[in-house]
Scaffold this motif. Structure first.
Motif, mmCIF file in Angstrom:
data_model
loop_
_atom_site.group_PDB
_atom_site.id
_atom_site.type_symbol
_atom_site.label_atom_id
_atom_site.label_comp_id
_atom_site.label_asym_id
_atom_site.label_seq_id
_atom_site.Cartn_x
_atom_site.Cartn_y
_atom_site.Cartn_z
ATOM 1 N N SER A 171 33.669 -5.627 9.302
ATOM 2 C CA SER A 171 34.858 -5.179 10.008
ATOM 3 C C SER A 171 34.603 -3.870 10.748
ATOM 4 O O SER A 171 35.053 -3.693 11.888
ATOM 5 C CB SER A 171 36.004 -5.012 9.018
ATOM 6 O OG SER A 171 37.125 -4.470 9.642
ATOM 7 N N LEU A 172 33.875 -2.942 10.133
ATOM 8 C CA LEU A 172 33.586 -1.660 10.772
ATOM 9 C C LEU A 172 32.711 -1.830 12.006
ATOM 10 O O LEU A 172 33.032 -1.309 13.081
ATOM 11 C CB LEU A 172 32.908 -0.718 9.777
ATOM 12 C CG LEU A 172 32.471 0.633 10.333
ATOM 13 C CD1 LEU A 172 33.682 1.467 10.681
ATOM 14 C CD2 LEU A 172 31.576 1.346 9.359
ATOM 15 N N ILE A 173 31.623 -2.567 11.888
ATOM 16 C CA ILE A 173 30.718 -2.750 13.024
ATOM 17 C C ILE A 173 31.418 -3.505 14.150
ATOM 18 O O ILE A 173 31.312 -3.141 15.325
ATOM 19 C CB ILE A 173 29.427 -3.479 12.576
ATOM 20 C CG1 ILE A 173 28.664 -2.653 11.553
ATOM 21 C CG2 ILE A 173 28.546 -3.802 13.770
ATOM 22 C CD1 ILE A 173 28.205 -1.309 12.064
ATOM 23 N N PHE A 174 32.153 -4.561 13.801
ATOM 24 C CA PHE A 174 32.865 -5.339 14.810
ATOM 25 C C PHE A 174 33.881 -4.482 15.552
ATOM 26 O O PHE A 174 33.954 -4.508 16.785
ATOM 27 C CB PHE A 174 33.564 -6.534 14.155
ATOM 28 C CG PHE A 174 34.504 -7.253 15.063
ATOM 29 C CD1 PHE A 174 34.019 -8.092 16.048
ATOM 30 C CD2 PHE A 174 35.870 -7.092 14.944
ATOM 31 C CE1 PHE A 174 34.880 -8.755 16.898
ATOM 32 C CE2 PHE A 174 36.741 -7.754 15.781
ATOM 33 C CZ PHE A 174 36.244 -8.588 16.766
ATOM 34 N N SER A 175 34.654 -3.697 14.812
ATOM 35 C CA SER A 175 35.697 -2.906 15.458
ATOM 36 C C SER A 175 35.111 -1.783 16.310
ATOM 37 O O SER A 175 35.647 -1.475 17.372
ATOM 38 C CB SER A 175 36.652 -2.339 14.424
ATOM 39 O OG SER A 175 35.966 -1.446 13.578
ATOM 40 N N LEU A 176 34.020 -1.178 15.872
ATOM 41 C CA LEU A 176 33.398 -0.120 16.682
ATOM 42 C C LEU A 176 32.839 -0.670 17.985
ATOM 43 O O LEU A 176 33.049 -0.092 19.056
ATOM 44 C CB LEU A 176 32.308 0.586 15.886
ATOM 45 C CG LEU A 176 32.778 1.525 14.789
ATOM 46 C CD1 LEU A 176 31.574 2.118 14.064
ATOM 47 C CD2 LEU A 176 33.634 2.623 15.353
ATOM 48 N N LEU A 177 32.111 -1.782 17.907
ATOM 49 C CA LEU A 177 31.543 -2.356 19.127
ATOM 50 C C LEU A 177 32.631 -2.798 20.099
ATOM 51 O O LEU A 177 32.586 -2.482 21.293
ATOM 52 C CB LEU A 177 30.650 -3.553 18.780
ATOM 53 C CG LEU A 177 29.294 -3.248 18.163
ATOM 54 C CD1 LEU A 177 28.615 -4.530 17.731
ATOM 55 C CD2 LEU A 177 28.431 -2.510 19.148
ATOM 56 N N THR A 178 33.611 -3.506 19.589
ATOM 57 C CA THR A 178 34.675 -4.008 20.459
ATOM 58 C C THR A 178 35.551 -2.880 20.983
ATOM 59 O O THR A 178 35.861 -2.830 22.176
ATOM 60 C CB THR A 178 35.534 -5.027 19.692
ATOM 61 O OG1 THR A 178 34.682 -6.023 19.148
ATOM 62 C CG2 THR A 178 36.531 -5.682 20.607
ATOM 63 N N GLY A 179 35.933 -1.956 20.119
ATOM 64 C CA GLY A 179 36.816 -0.869 20.536
ATOM 65 C C GLY A 179 36.195 0.040 21.578
ATOM 66 O O GLY A 179 36.823 0.356 22.587
#
Length: 118
Positions: free
Chosen positions: A69-77
Motif C-alpha cells: 500500500s505504501l509503495i503503490f500510493s507513493l508512486l501513484t500520488g
C-alpha cells in the motif's frame, strides 16, 4: 485530523502559489492534485483499517499489505501531483493515468515479492 489539516494547508498554498508562478491549474488539474494527495495520505495513514469484505482474499495472498500500500500510493500520488503541476512538462491523458495506476500496482507487488519472500 492534524494530518488532514496539513494536507489542506498544503493544497491551498500550492493553489495560491500557482497564481504567482503562472502554473495553469484548471478544475481537472486541481482534482488530479487532490487525488494525488489522497493517494499519498492513504499510504502513510497508520490508522487505515482493512475492510474485511473486500480485502479478505487479497490478505490471503499478501502478508505484507502495508508495504504494498505504501509503495503503490507513493508512486501513484507523486505521479499525479507531478502531472497536475506540469513539473516535467507532462500532459498525461486519462488512459495514461490508468496505466500508471496499473504499473504502480505491479511495481509494488514485485518489490514486495522481491524483498519479503514468504
Amino acid at each position: 485530523m492534524k494530518l488532514l489539516a496539513i494536507i489542506f494547508i498544503t493544497i491551498g498554498l500550492i493553489i495560491i502559489l500557482s497564481v504567482f508562478f503562472g502554473w495553469t491549474l484548471t478544475f481537472w488539474r486541481i482534482i488530479e492534485f487532490i487525488v494525488g494527495c489522497a493517494f499519498i495520505f492513504a499510504g502513510f495513514n497508520p490508522t487505515q483499517k482493512e475492510n474485511e469484505n473486500s480485502l479478505k482474499k487479497f490478505r490471503i495472498f499478501n502478508k505484507n499489505y502495508r508495504f504494498i500500500s505504501l509503495i503503490f500510493s507513493l508512486l501513484t500520488g507523486f505521479t499525479f501531483i507531478i502531472d497536475s503541476l506540469n513539473i516535467f512538462n507532462t500532459n498525461f491523458s486519462f488512459w495514461e493515468l490508468i496505466l500508471i495506476i496499473l504499473a504502480s500496482a505491479l511495481i509494488s507487488s514485485g518489490l514486495s515479492k522481491l524483498f519479503f519472500r514468504r
